[in-house]
Design an enzyme around this catalytic site. Structure first.
Site, PDB file in Angstrom:
ATOM      1  N   MET A   1     -13.051  -3.405  -4.810  1.00  0.00           N
ATOM      2  CA  MET A   1     -13.271  -2.675  -3.817  1.00  0.00           C
ATOM      3  C   MET A   1     -13.385  -1.237  -4.404  1.00  0.00           C
ATOM      4  O   MET A   1     -13.359   0.043  -3.415  1.00  0.00           O
ATOM      5  CB  MET A   1     -11.680  -2.636  -2.730  1.00  0.00           C
ATOM      6  CG  MET A   1     -11.887  -3.886  -2.470  1.00  0.00           C
ATOM      7  SD  MET A   1      -9.806  -4.288  -1.062  1.00  0.00           S
ATOM      8  CE  MET A   1      -8.722  -3.715  -2.051  1.00  0.00           C
TER       9      MET A   1
ATOM     10  N   HIS B   1     -12.183  -2.478 -14.052  1.00  0.00           N
ATOM     11  CA  HIS B   1     -13.349  -3.000 -13.491  1.00  0.00           C
ATOM     12  C   HIS B   1     -15.091  -3.155 -14.768  1.00  0.00           C
ATOM     13  O   HIS B   1     -15.530  -3.883 -15.004  1.00  0.00           O
ATOM     14  CB  HIS B   1     -13.566  -2.288 -12.311  1.00  0.00           C
ATOM     15  CG  HIS B   1     -12.916  -1.883 -10.986  1.00  0.00           C
ATOM     16  ND1 HIS B   1     -12.654  -0.889 -10.898  1.00  0.00           N
ATOM     17  CD2 HIS B   1     -12.714  -2.617 -10.571  1.00  0.00           C
ATOM     18  CE1 HIS B   1     -11.196  -0.871  -9.971  1.00  0.00           C
ATOM     19  NE2 HIS B   1     -11.534  -2.095  -9.325  1.00  0.00           N
TER      20      HIS B   1
ATOM     21  N   GLY C   1      -9.408  -9.762 -12.045  1.00  0.00           N
ATOM     22  CA  GLY C   1      -8.564  -9.245 -13.648  1.00  0.00           C
ATOM     23  C   GLY C   1      -6.885  -9.725 -13.288  1.00  0.00           C
ATOM     24  O   GLY C   1      -7.058 -10.251 -12.400  1.00  0.00           O
TER      25      GLY C   1
HETATM   26  O1  PAF Z   1      -9.220  -7.421  -6.914  1.00  0.00           O
HETATM   27  C1  PAF Z   1      -9.723  -6.972  -5.666  1.00  0.00           C
HETATM   28  O2  PAF Z   1      -9.897  -5.920  -5.910  1.00  0.00           O
HETATM   29  C2  PAF Z   1      -9.734  -7.390  -3.914  1.00  0.00           C
HETATM   30  O3  PAF Z   1      -8.485  -7.638  -3.827  1.00  0.00           O
HETATM   31  C3  PAF Z   1     -11.134  -8.167  -3.924  1.00  0.00           C
HETATM   32  C4  PAF Z   1     -11.284  -9.493  -5.115  1.00  0.00           C
HETATM   33  C5  PAF Z   1     -11.851  -7.793  -4.542  1.00  0.00           C
HETATM   34  C6  PAF Z   1     -11.153  -8.894  -2.244  1.00  0.00           C
HETATM   35  O4  PAF Z   1     -11.188  -7.774  -1.597  1.00  0.00           O
END
Ligand code: PAF
Length: 282
Positions: free
Chosen positions: A26, A33, A144
């Site tokens: 997101m 990330h 994660g």
């Molecule tokens: O973990 C996240 O950032 C969100 O829940 C995801 C998997 C991108 C879905 O919007």
């Protein structure tokens, strides 16, 4: 790195070449990330990251509006991390008509813990992940383990719908003081940030007490005391709970409680206006 905002452009870019590896996010990216991207690169296929703040997974009064949108910086970080393509759709691309078909995850798993505190959350998560998997058709997707229950639900969805994708789970990346990296850490004031590792410490302490515990009947008291300790330090815990790794249910008997390496302790608690989650396998 290519940056694409539309489904058509994504389809065109993916028309030839091998199935990629997807890292769904997101945005507001951090080292956690980037570790997912690094893992994705190891899998040897082109890497696509998605950035989309998914309204469907936020409940009323949650932080959808204030969730940080930092696309330019995210793109720079992804490029440096060796990502090949960034898919950053807006809502009109992701949900061109209101999304009236939703995934309904198994309530035995989705109704517990995060699902109990955030009703509808996992319906929103699994719906958008299914849609992203359909759009990108990756060979693998990397998530994660900080979002432990989310990862389990995505694995279960992939298995139940026989989706042709491998799901990779990656260990939580932590700050030096133990705080799990999260986009929401940015909401913390300096004083709250200094206090934030207490959640991980509470989980460690609870896991240690659960390890010593020989009777299942003692577990509710130990969990309640762990929550009370956090409350005394100014947190508002939603849950601190010892569960089986396999299905996130409570251990069924004394023998299960004593068996090694198959439990996980999960916690969610609010510090000021920020809700943090974390977990620890033990
Ligand atoms: O973990 C996240 O950032 C969100 O829940 C995801 C998997 C991108 C879905 O919007």
């Amino acid at each position: 790195m290519q940056i694409l905002h539309s489904r058509d452009a994504l389809h065109a870019a993916l028309a030839s070449g091998p199935h990629p590896v997807l890292v769904p996010t997101m945005g507001n990216l951090h080292a956690g990330h980037l570790a997912l991207v690094a893992r994705a690169r190891e899998l040897g296929a082109p890497v696509i990251a998605s950035v989309f703040v998914n309204r469907l997974q936020f409940g009323p009064g949650e932080d959808f509006e204030r969730y940080p949108r930092t696309l330019q910086r995210d793109a720079e970080l992804l490029e440096q991390a060796g990502c090949d393509l960034l898919f950053a759709p807006d809502e009109a691309q992701m949900y061109p008509t209101p999304q009236t078909f939703h995934v309904r995850p198994d309530p035995r798993l989705a109704g517990e813990l995060e699902g109990a505190s955030r009703p509808g959350h996992f319906e929103g998560v699994t719906t958008v992940v299914l849609k992203l998997l359909q759009l990108v058709r990756p060979a693998a997707a990397v998530f994660g383990k900080k979002d432990y229950q989310q990862l389990m639900l995505i694995r279960a969805m992939v298995e139940q719908f026989a989706l042709p994708v491998r799901i990779e789970g990656l260990e939580t990346v932590r700050e030096r003081d133990g705080l799990a990296m999260s986009s929401r850490n940015g909401y913390l004031s300096p004083a709250e940030r200094a206090q934030a590792p207490q959640l991980q410490q509470a989980l460690r302490a609870l896991a240690a007490r659960a390890r010593e515990c020989t009777e299942l009947g003692q577990l509710p008291r130990i969990q309640a005391e762990a929550e009370q300790d956090l409350r005394a330090r100014g947190w508002e815990p939603d849950y601190l709970s010892v569960r089986r790794r396999a299905d996130l249910q409570a251990p069924a008997d004394d023998e299960e409680l004593r068996r090694d390496a198959h439990l996980v302790v999960l916690g969610a608690a609010r510090l000021g206006r920020t809700r943090l989650i974390d977990n620890l396998e033990f």
